[in-house]
Design an enzyme around this catalytic site. Structure first.
Site, PDB file in Angstrom:
ATOM      1  N   SER A 294       0.822  -1.211   0.000  1.00 22.15           N
ATOM      2  CA  SER A 294       0.000   0.000   0.000  1.00 22.15           C
ATOM      3  C   SER A 294       0.853   1.255   0.000  1.00 22.15           C
ATOM      4  CB  SER A 294      -0.912   0.011   1.231  1.00 22.15           C
ATOM      5  OG  SER A 294      -1.483   1.296   1.383  1.00 22.15           O
TER       6      SER A 294
ATOM      7  N   ASP B 200      -5.620   0.259  -9.332  1.00 20.98           N
ATOM      8  CA  ASP B 200      -6.805   1.099  -9.552  1.00 20.98           C
ATOM      9  C   ASP B 200      -7.496   0.808 -10.877  1.00 20.98           C
ATOM     10  OD1 ASP B 200      -6.482   2.302  -7.125  1.00 20.98           O
ATOM     11  OD2 ASP B 200      -5.426   4.052  -7.913  1.00 20.98           O
TER      12      ASP B 200
ATOM     13  N   ARG C 273     -14.788  -3.630  -4.982  1.00 22.77           N
ATOM     14  CA  ARG C 273     -14.776  -3.550  -6.456  1.00 22.77           C
ATOM     15  C   ARG C 273     -14.942  -4.900  -7.133  1.00 22.77           C
ATOM     16  NH1 ARG C 273     -10.439   1.463  -7.208  1.00 22.77           N
ATOM     17  NH2 ARG C 273     -12.070   3.041  -6.949  1.00 22.77           N
TER      18      ARG C 273
HETATM   19  C1  S3P Z   1      -2.986   5.705  -3.783  1.00 20.78           C
HETATM   20  C2  S3P Z   1      -2.638   4.432  -3.452  1.00 20.78           C
HETATM   21  C3  S3P Z   1      -3.473   3.252  -3.744  1.00 20.78           C
HETATM   22  C4  S3P Z   1      -4.546   3.567  -4.762  1.00 20.78           C
HETATM   23  C5  S3P Z   1      -5.245   4.874  -4.484  1.00 20.78           C
HETATM   24  C6  S3P Z   1      -4.242   6.016  -4.494  1.00 20.78           C
HETATM   25  C7  S3P Z   1      -2.071   6.812  -3.442  1.00 20.78           C
HETATM   26  O1  S3P Z   1      -4.114   2.819  -2.550  1.00 20.78           O
HETATM   27  O2  S3P Z   1      -5.497   2.528  -4.814  1.00 20.78           O
HETATM   28  O3  S3P Z   1      -6.238   5.126  -5.460  1.00 20.78           O
HETATM   29  O4  S3P Z   1      -2.250   7.931  -3.958  1.00 20.78           O
HETATM   30  O5  S3P Z   1      -1.146   6.579  -2.661  1.00 20.78           O
HETATM   31  P1  S3P Z   1      -3.398   1.766  -1.562  1.00 20.78           P
HETATM   32  O6  S3P Z   1      -2.153   2.351  -1.128  1.00 20.78           O
HETATM   33  O7  S3P Z   1      -4.383   1.573  -0.427  1.00 20.78           O
HETATM   34  O8  S3P Z   1      -3.220   0.522  -2.383  1.00 20.78           O
END
Ligand code: S3P
Length: 438
Positions: free
Chosen positions: A169, A317, A348
């Site tokens: 993440s 995403d 999703r």
């Molecule tokens: C993001 C990280 C991702 C992504 C989100 C934007 C970011 O989430 O799905 O739309 O800007 O750091 P995760 O870190 O929970 O995977």
């Protein structure tokens, strides 16, 4: 939020023309946060004027940031880490997980007291993944059963941490790094699986002492940020709906200008290429420190594939679009290792499979993905995007490949990441109309 808007979609001609999608959402959030903590002026070009980013902007202003907007150009008059203060009211991050998770780390590091909340979707999302490392750094922060609202009691100096990410993440990684920025000592974040590195790249642009050693990010606490100039490229994740539409709608040819090409974001290109898509990458260049290119997509007969689980994080995403591509490809597509999709703005996996099933697709749900039997054209009907922006746009594109009209319900949140989506589709010849559900 009570959703009132629907998309009414009809298949028609091929999609043709060129467009530039709005600015990258991840980079836009980070520009506002880092610029507000920096010393001196930060100028940002191409900021996404989507609801998620505007929520972050409002939150930064509530903490005392001086942010001036002129269309998509922004000037932030930063007063350094000490220039921000406790907000008078709760910070409402709307639909945005990025806003909430990154801001929690940043504000905890600054010793600020705040309550962070959001809409129904955000209030149901897991926050233990950030609460644990922040608490381990000395922050007094808690949620309700691990979910928002989050209550942060400031006035504490945090200490650096050695933290191995238990989930792939970028939001958790960024939260810990932003907390570490104003903590005592060094913060090390071990990332077994790489995720988008916008925070790290942008921290460097602001002059921060951060480096990478194999799978570990190492950040020196107390390093000062200096205001800078930022150029936000078009959001690859918003381009995905056009890469999908250009591939599956017969007789299409679309050019997408100035798209962000960070290699940890563009996993969809690999998936679509393996499915037989016809996409060209033109004029690959570096703009303001980020890779950018123009993309051209032409209709191609896609085929089903087994997607290796290790391809998931770089396309996380884009899976709503991948589900639609699979439903319109010849043969079977298998998606595994994608359980994180269940804790996004919606579940999703379930929202997309329910929608595609309504349109006549043959799908089988798995805890961590799906098996989808594709066919060249779907039937039509009424589907529900359940207030998830990316599901709404993906299902709308599926509607362009149906023999009957399609209504996509609960699409108001498209404005969180892509204000003007239907107008952009209409300019290319796509028949997507916004109607009031009444
Ligand atoms: C993001 C990280 C991702 C992504 C989100 C934007 C970011 O989430 O799905 O739309 O800007 O750091 P995760 O870190 O929970 O995977």
């Amino acid at each position: 939020m009570s959703s009132r808007k629907c998309f009414k979609v009809r298949a028609g001609q091929g999609l043709n023309g060129a467009l530039r999608v709005p600015g990258d959402k991840s980079i836009s959030h980070r520009s506002l946060m880092l610029g507000s903590m920096a010393q001196g002026k930060t100028r940002v070009r191409g900021l996404l004027m989507g609801e998620d980013v505007l929520a972050t902007l409002g939150a930064m202003r509530s903490c005392g940031a001086d942010i001036q907007l002129h269309d998509d150009r922004v000037t932030i008059n930063g007063r350094g880490a000490g220039g921000l203060s406790d907000p008078a009211q709760a910070l409402d991050l709307g639909n945005s997980g990025t806003g909430m998770r990154l801001l929690s780390g940043m504000l905890a590091g600054l010793g600020i007291s705040a309550t962070l909340t959001g809409d129904d979707s955000l209030r149901s999302r897991p926050m233990t993944r950030i609460l644990l490392p922040l608490q381990a750094m000395g922050a007094d922060i808690s949620g309700h059963d691990g979910r928002p609202p989050l209550v942060l009691r400031g006035g504490r100096k945090l200490h650096g941490i050695d933290y191995e990410l238990p989930v792939a993440s970028a939001q958790v990684k960024s939260c810990v790094l932003l907390a570490g920025l104003n903590a005592e000592g060094v913060t090390r974040v071990v990332e077994p699986i790489r995720t988008r590195d916008h925070t790290e790249n942008m921290l460097r642009s602001f002059g921060c002492d951060i480096r990478r050693d194999q799978d570990t990010w190492i950040l020196q606490g107390g390093s000062r940020l200096q205001g800078c100039e930022l150029d936000v490229p078009g959001d690859f994740s918003s381009s995905a709906f056009f890469l999908l539409a250009g591939s599956v709608v017969p007789d299409s040819e679309i050019r997408l200008d100035h798209v962000g090409m960070n290699e940890l974001r563009t996993g969809l290109l690999r998936i679509f290429e393996a499915m037989g898509a016809d996409i060209s990458i033109l004029d690959h260049r570096i703009v303001g420190g980020e890779p950018v290119a123009d993309l051209e997509v032409r209709t191609a007969g896609l085929r089903g594939i087994e997607i290796p689980p290790e391809w998931v994080p770089d396309a996380i995403d884009e899976f709503p679009a991948v589900f639609v591509a699979a439903a319109l490809a010849e043969g079977e597509t298998v998606i595994r290792g994608a359980e994180e999709l269940r804790v996004k703005e919606s579940d999703r996996i379930s929202v997309m499979l329910n929608g595609l099933r309504q349109l006549g697709a043959r799908v089988e749900e798995r805890p961590d993905g799906a098996v989808i039997q594709g066919r060249r054209r779907l039937d039509g009907g009424v589907v529900d995007a359940e207030d998830d922006h990316r599901c709404a746009m993906s299902l709308a594109v599926a509607g362009l490949c149906c023999s009957e009209p399609v209504v996509v319900k609960s699409v108001d949140n498209v404005a969180t990441s892509f204000p003007g989506f239907e107008a952009a589709m209409a300019r290319l010849g796509g028949n997507i109309e916004v109607v009031d559900a009444g």
